[in-house]
Write a protein that holds these residues in place. Structure first.
Motif, PDB file in Angstrom:
ATOM      1  N   GLU A   1       0.982  -1.372   0.165  1.00 37.69           N
ATOM      2  CA  GLU A   1       0.607  -0.502  -0.418  1.00 37.69           C
ATOM      3  C   GLU A   1       0.484   1.235  -0.189  1.00 37.69           C
ATOM      4  O   GLU A   1       0.326   2.385  -0.724  1.00 37.69           O
ATOM      5  N   ILE A   2       2.131   0.915   0.761  1.00 31.16           N
ATOM      6  CA  ILE A   2       2.508   2.324   0.757  1.00 31.16           C
ATOM      7  C   ILE A   2       3.044   2.879  -1.081  1.00 31.16           C
ATOM      8  O   ILE A   2       3.253   3.643  -1.896  1.00 31.16           O
ATOM      9  N   ALA A   3       3.798   1.825  -0.709  1.00 36.06           N
ATOM     10  CA  ALA A   3       4.349   1.955  -2.186  1.00 36.06           C
ATOM     11  C   ALA A   3       4.002   1.918  -3.355  1.00 36.06           C
ATOM     12  O   ALA A   3       3.771   3.411  -4.393  1.00 36.06           O
ATOM     13  N   ALA A   4       2.163   1.639  -3.020  1.00 35.19           N
ATOM     14  CA  ALA A   4       1.172   2.374  -3.806  1.00 35.19           C
ATOM     15  C   ALA A   4       0.762   4.048  -3.580  1.00 35.19           C
ATOM     16  O   ALA A   4       1.222   4.790  -5.209  1.00 35.19           O
ATOM     17  N   ILE A   5       0.961   3.647  -2.281  1.00 36.33           N
ATOM     18  CA  ILE A   5       0.156   6.083  -2.589  1.00 36.33           C
ATOM     19  C   ILE A   5       1.345   6.673  -2.594  1.00 36.33           C
ATOM     20  O   ILE A   5       2.158   7.432  -3.239  1.00 36.33           O
ATOM     21  N   MET A   6       2.944   5.472  -2.774  1.00 40.85           N
ATOM     22  CA  MET A   6       4.256   6.663  -2.504  1.00 40.85           C
ATOM     23  C   MET A   6       4.777   7.080  -4.396  1.00 40.85           C
ATOM     24  O   MET A   6       5.324   7.440  -4.654  1.00 40.85           O
ATOM     25  N   GLU A   7       4.002   6.069  -4.869  1.00 42.30           N
ATOM     26  CA  GLU A   7       4.346   5.575  -6.135  1.00 42.30           C
ATOM     27  C   GLU A   7       5.748   5.324  -6.454  1.00 42.30           C
ATOM     28  O   GLU A   7       6.674   5.579  -7.231  1.00 42.30           O
ATOM     29  N   THR A   8       6.189   4.119  -5.969  1.00 40.64           N
ATOM     30  CA  THR A   8       7.766   3.221  -5.374  1.00 40.64           C
ATOM     31  C   THR A   8       7.336   2.222  -5.905  1.00 40.64           C
ATOM     32  O   THR A   8       6.601   1.772  -6.349  1.00 40.64           O
ATOM     33  N   THR A   9       8.364   1.496  -5.333  1.00 31.79           N
ATOM     34  CA  THR A   9       8.557  -0.090  -5.561  1.00 31.79           C
ATOM     35  C   THR A   9       8.344  -0.715  -4.022  1.00 31.79           C
ATOM     36  O   THR A   9       8.845  -0.166  -3.091  1.00 31.79           O
ATOM     37  N   LEU A  10       8.118  -1.784  -4.187  1.00 27.24           N
ATOM     38  CA  LEU A  10       8.125  -2.562  -2.692  1.00 27.24           C
ATOM     39  C   LEU A  10       9.720  -2.139  -1.832  1.00 27.24           C
ATOM     40  O   LEU A  10      10.121  -2.169  -1.089  1.00 27.24           O
ATOM     41  N   PRO A  11      10.290  -2.936  -3.153  1.00 25.46           N
ATOM     42  CA  PRO A  11      12.218  -2.530  -2.688  1.00 25.46           C
ATOM     43  C   PRO A  11      12.277  -0.957  -2.052  1.00 25.46           C
ATOM     44  O   PRO A  11      13.254  -1.110  -0.906  1.00 25.46           O
ATOM     45  N   GLY A  12      11.751  -0.220  -2.388  1.00 28.98           N
ATOM     46  CA  GLY A  12      12.188   1.218  -2.835  1.00 28.98           C
ATOM     47  C   GLY A  12      11.360   1.775  -1.247  1.00 28.98           C
ATOM     48  O   GLY A  12      12.194   2.352  -0.435  1.00 28.98           O
ATOM     49  N   VAL A  13      10.094   0.937  -0.982  1.00 29.38           N
ATOM     50  CA  VAL A  13       9.707   1.171   0.402  1.00 29.38           C
ATOM     51  C   VAL A  13      10.379   0.502   1.247  1.00 29.38           C
ATOM     52  O   VAL A  13      11.050   1.042   2.757  1.00 29.38           O
ATOM     53  N   GLU A  14      10.746  -0.588   1.178  1.00 27.38           N
ATOM     54  CA  GLU A  14      12.074  -1.368   2.045  1.00 27.38           C
ATOM     55  C   GLU A  14      13.095  -1.075   2.340  1.00 27.38           C
ATOM     56  O   GLU A  14      13.689  -0.608   3.081  1.00 27.38           O
ATOM     57  N   SER A  15      13.719   0.005   1.200  1.00 25.95           N
ATOM     58  CA  SER A  15      14.689   0.720   1.751  1.00 25.95           C
ATOM     59  C   SER A  15      15.128   1.954   2.616  1.00 25.95           C
ATOM     60  O   SER A  15      15.819   2.123   3.345  1.00 25.95           O
ATOM     61  N   LEU A  16      13.873   2.847   2.000  1.00 26.55           N
ATOM     62  CA  LEU A  16      13.113   3.357   2.952  1.00 26.55           C
ATOM     63  C   LEU A  16      13.026   4.088   4.460  1.00 26.55           C
ATOM     64  O   LEU A  16      13.847   4.560   5.636  1.00 26.55           O
ATOM     65  N   LEU A  17      12.433   2.713   4.639  1.00 25.79           N
ATOM     66  CA  LEU A  17      12.075   2.077   5.659  1.00 25.79           C
ATOM     67  C   LEU A  17      13.904   1.944   7.054  1.00 25.79           C
ATOM     68  O   LEU A  17      13.664   2.393   7.893  1.00 25.79           O
ATOM     69  N   GLN A  18      13.920   1.004   6.084  1.00 29.49           N
ATOM     70  CA  GLN A  18      15.466   0.552   6.926  1.00 29.49           C
ATOM     71  C   GLN A  18      16.210   1.756   7.161  1.00 29.49           C
ATOM     72  O   GLN A  18      17.041   2.127   8.297  1.00 29.49           O
ATOM     73  N   ARG A  19      16.407   3.043   6.034  1.00 23.26           N
ATOM     74  CA  ARG A  19      17.611   3.931   6.077  1.00 23.26           C
ATOM     75  C   ARG A  19      16.796   4.653   7.273  1.00 23.26           C
ATOM     76  O   ARG A  19      17.005   5.453   8.288  1.00 23.26           O
ATOM     77  N   ALA A  20      15.496   4.642   7.033  1.00 21.38           N
ATOM     78  CA  ALA A  20      14.693   6.171   7.949  1.00 21.38           C
ATOM     79  C   ALA A  20      15.125   5.508  10.039  1.00 21.38           C
ATOM     80  O   ALA A  20      15.388   5.772  11.034  1.00 21.38           O
ATOM     81  N   ARG A  21      15.151   4.009   9.593  1.00 16.99           N
ATOM     82  CA  ARG A  21      15.098   3.471  11.477  1.00 16.99           C
ATOM     83  C   ARG A  21      16.497   3.533  11.938  1.00 16.99           C
ATOM     84  O   ARG A  21      16.834   4.107  12.981  1.00 16.99           O
ATOM     85  N   VAL A  22      17.814   3.671  10.651  1.00 12.57           N
ATOM     86  CA  VAL A  22      18.707   4.590  11.026  1.00 12.57           C
ATOM     87  C   VAL A  22      19.683   5.529  11.755  1.00 12.57           C
ATOM     88  O   VAL A  22      19.852   5.110  12.603  1.00 12.57           O
ATOM     89  N   ASN A  23      18.341   6.592  11.075  1.00 11.79           N
ATOM     90  CA  ASN A  23      18.795   7.746  11.065  1.00 11.79           C
ATOM     91  C   ASN A  23      17.636   7.933  12.575  1.00 11.79           C
ATOM     92  O   ASN A  23      18.739   9.289  13.261  1.00 11.79           O
ATOM     93  N   LEU A  24      16.812   7.309  12.684  1.00 11.96           N
ATOM     94  CA  LEU A  24      16.299   7.774  13.835  1.00 11.96           C
ATOM     95  C   LEU A  24      16.788   7.220  15.152  1.00 11.96           C
ATOM     96  O   LEU A  24      17.152   7.869  16.145  1.00 11.96           O
ATOM     97  N   GLN A  25      17.485   5.973  15.108  1.00 14.20           N
ATOM     98  CA  GLN A  25      18.344   5.524  15.830  1.00 14.20           C
ATOM     99  C   GLN A  25      19.760   6.441  16.134  1.00 14.20           C
ATOM    100  O   GLN A  25      19.630   6.414  17.229  1.00 14.20           O
ATOM    101  N   LYS A  26      20.340   7.077  14.771  1.00 12.48           N
ATOM    102  CA  LYS A  26      21.157   7.766  15.494  1.00 12.48           C
ATOM    103  C   LYS A  26      21.041   8.747  15.920  1.00 12.48           C
ATOM    104  O   LYS A  26      21.992   9.268  16.610  1.00 12.48           O
TER     105      LYS A  26
END
Length: 204
Positions: free
Chosen positions: A164-189
């Motif tokens: 659903e996120i991929a559809a809303i953001m008009e990107t791919t599933l790997p793109g969503v996974e990458s964004l969330l992984q980077r968001a988690r890492v950045n938030l932790q830092k």
């Protein structure tokens, strides 16, 4: 948060779209009833100020009313609606040049500013700590790149699936996974950096 039901796909959704495009007021009221709460929640998660979220949610449905004639079914109707809600919320932030989400706790908890709030020095220590942690989280979220912030809020706070996120953001599933992984890492830092600043310094 539990998901609100989307309009049924297939012929029922097609019929709903036809009714909306024909200017059927009853169909539009049904649409508002089905989606107004979820649209408001999305706006609230991005804006944090109840009055702003209410205004932008109303703008979303005005936009739908005026632009439904141009909807061609490239995505599900619900996806199109949620995309409008996200984009309008982010545009509102840009218009106000609002680069800080560290707002008074009334706004962070969705309370109206007119509501009396107990002074912090009269609150229990645990509640003060929780308020401070919440403020730090929103401040850290605000500092994320826009797409990371958008993906994180849709996933963790609004409970959308990756598809659903991929559809809303008009990107791919790997793109969503990458964004969330980077968001988690950045938030932790960012949150670790805040935590380190608050640690008492030991004398050498």
């Amino acid at each position: 948060m539990s998901k609100l039901p989307n309009l049924t796909g297939g012929m029922e959704e097609t019929e709903m779209i036809h009714q909306l495009q024909a200017g059927d007021e009853l169909a539009f009221r049904k649409l508002v009833e089905d989606y107004q709460l979820r649209v408001f929640h999305i706006c609230m998660e991005l804006l944090h100020v109840r009055e702003d979220a209410e205004d932008i949610a109303q703008e979303v449905f005005v936009e739908i009313y005026h632009s439904i004639g141009r909807f061609r079914g490239a995505s599900r109707l619900s996806t199109w609606i949620y995309r409008i809600a996200v984009n309008k919320s982010l545009n509102h932030i840009r218009r106000k040049k609002w680069h800080r989400w560290l707002q008074p706790i009334e706004n962070l908890t969705g309370r109206r500013e007119a509501e009396p709030v107990a002074p912090e020095n009269t609150l229990p220590e645990r509640e003060i700590e929780e308020r401070q942690q919440l403020a730090q989280l929103w401040h850290a979220l605000d500092s994320l790149p826009e797409n990371q912030r958008k993906a994180f809020i849709l996933s963790r706070m609004e409970d959308f699936s990756y598809r659903e996120i991929a559809a809303i953001m008009e990107t791919t599933l790997p793109g969503v996974e990458s964004l969330l992984q980077r968001a988690r890492v950045n938030l932790q830092k960012k949150l670790w950096a805040v935590y380190k600043k608050e640690l008492p310094r030991t004398k050498v």
